[in-house]
Design a protein around this motif. Sequence first.
Motif, PDB file in Angstrom:
ATOM      1  N   TRP A 214       0.857  -1.184   0.000  1.00 20.70           N
ATOM      2  CA  TRP A 214       0.000   0.000   0.000  1.00 20.70           C
ATOM      3  C   TRP A 214       0.889   1.228   0.000  1.00 20.70           C
ATOM      4  N   ARG A 215       0.736   2.068  -1.012  1.00 18.86           N
ATOM      5  CA  ARG A 215       1.578   3.244  -1.164  1.00 18.86           C
ATOM      6  C   ARG A 215       0.697   4.484  -1.313  1.00 18.86           C
ATOM      7  N   ASP A 216       0.766   5.355  -0.345  1.00 19.61           N
ATOM      8  CA  ASP A 216       0.011   6.595  -0.385  1.00 19.61           C
ATOM      9  C   ASP A 216       0.607   7.525  -1.441  1.00 19.61           C
ATOM     10  N   CYS A 217      -0.254   8.279  -2.118  1.00 17.86           N
ATOM     11  CA  CYS A 217       0.219   9.273  -3.086  1.00 17.86           C
ATOM     12  C   CYS A 217      -0.337  10.651  -2.749  1.00 17.86           C
ATOM     13  N   GLY A 218      -0.676  10.868  -1.480  1.00 14.51           N
ATOM     14  CA  GLY A 218      -1.428  12.042  -1.107  1.00 14.51           C
ATOM     15  C   GLY A 218      -0.647  13.338  -1.027  1.00 14.51           C
ATOM     16  N   ASN A 219       0.686  13.285  -0.907  1.00 11.89           N
ATOM     17  CA  ASN A 219       1.481  14.510  -0.875  1.00 11.89           C
ATOM     18  C   ASN A 219       2.752  14.310  -1.695  1.00 11.89           C
ATOM     19  N   ASP A 220       3.554  15.354  -1.828  1.00 10.90           N
ATOM     20  CA  ASP A 220       4.694  15.279  -2.739  1.00 10.90           C
ATOM     21  C   ASP A 220       5.726  14.244  -2.299  1.00 10.90           C
ATOM     22  N   HIS A 221       5.991  14.153  -0.994  1.00 13.81           N
ATOM     23  CA  HIS A 221       6.982  13.186  -0.528  1.00 13.81           C
ATOM     24  C   HIS A 221       6.477  11.750  -0.742  1.00 13.81           C
TER      25      HIS A 221
END
Length: 323
Positions: A214-221
């Motif tokens: 599971w990989r969040d993509c919610g912010n730039d980092h």
Amino acid sequence: MDIVMPVAGLGTRLRPQTWSKPKPLVTVAGRPMLSHVLDRLTDLDPDHLVFITGYLGDHIKQWISDNYDVPTVFVVQPEMKGQTDAILRVRDHVRNDALVLFPDMLFEADFSRITESSADVIMYTKEVDDPSALGVAVVESGRIIKLVEKPTEPVSNLAVIGIYYFRHMPDLYDAIEEQMRLGISLKNEFFIADAIQLMIDKGKVVEPALVSEWRDCGNDHALLDTNRYLLDQMATTAAIEGSVVIPPSFVDPSATIEHAVVGPYASIGANAIVRNAIVNDSIVDEGATVEEVHLVRSIVGRGAHVSGAATELNVSDLSMVKL
């Protein structure tokens, strides 16, 4: 089975990239985030893809039309009133079972549980070391009995990641209507976890299923970290004469790379130009130009132009930056 994807959010945590495009179309590893998500759903052979759009929704509609030949429904959420306000708007289109998925993350999931289980709801979860900033599922005897948002006590390490299977969508609609009648909301927004908790309280069987990634993509980092993860799964880009490409990296065949060092973990989009520059651990989007600069952990939007000294930055589409 239908697949329902709410994509009406403003994507504020990913600005400035989301000023000019909706969050699902932000580029990672050479393609829009939504493209990677759809790759992971093709084996389900859905009856319809149902998108709930809002902010810049016409961009998503056009992108789907240009890239996919699948039965698709678009429904508009005109005002941001939360997740279940969005989902309730598909009730005239989705009447049986459905996978509800928030496509602002990448995942690796085995969906065979959908056919193997008779549960009313299957919630996909990920074991995490620190769940204090997440919503978690409390499980007893193989069933989810409670959902807790940002627990202060270690009640569970099963993070709720935004993928849900509902065997009978009218059950969810009924719970949403009750949620709204009772005014169960946070900051004037209605969330799906509260509706599912109402279903649990009424005796519906809700079971967890684990995802392996599971990989969040919610912010730039988080986006750059997901870029690294995806590039690790991809084949190495071929060598480019006069430049060095360090794997793992992605360079679109139409990009121009001149006297440059690209990578590791660099994604260079279509028709981008990288000239007399070093770019590593960064995303350079379609049509952008990067020259006479050393970029590290940076995002350069579509059509932007960056030149100058070594730096770390996040530049929106069509910007010009000289350092």
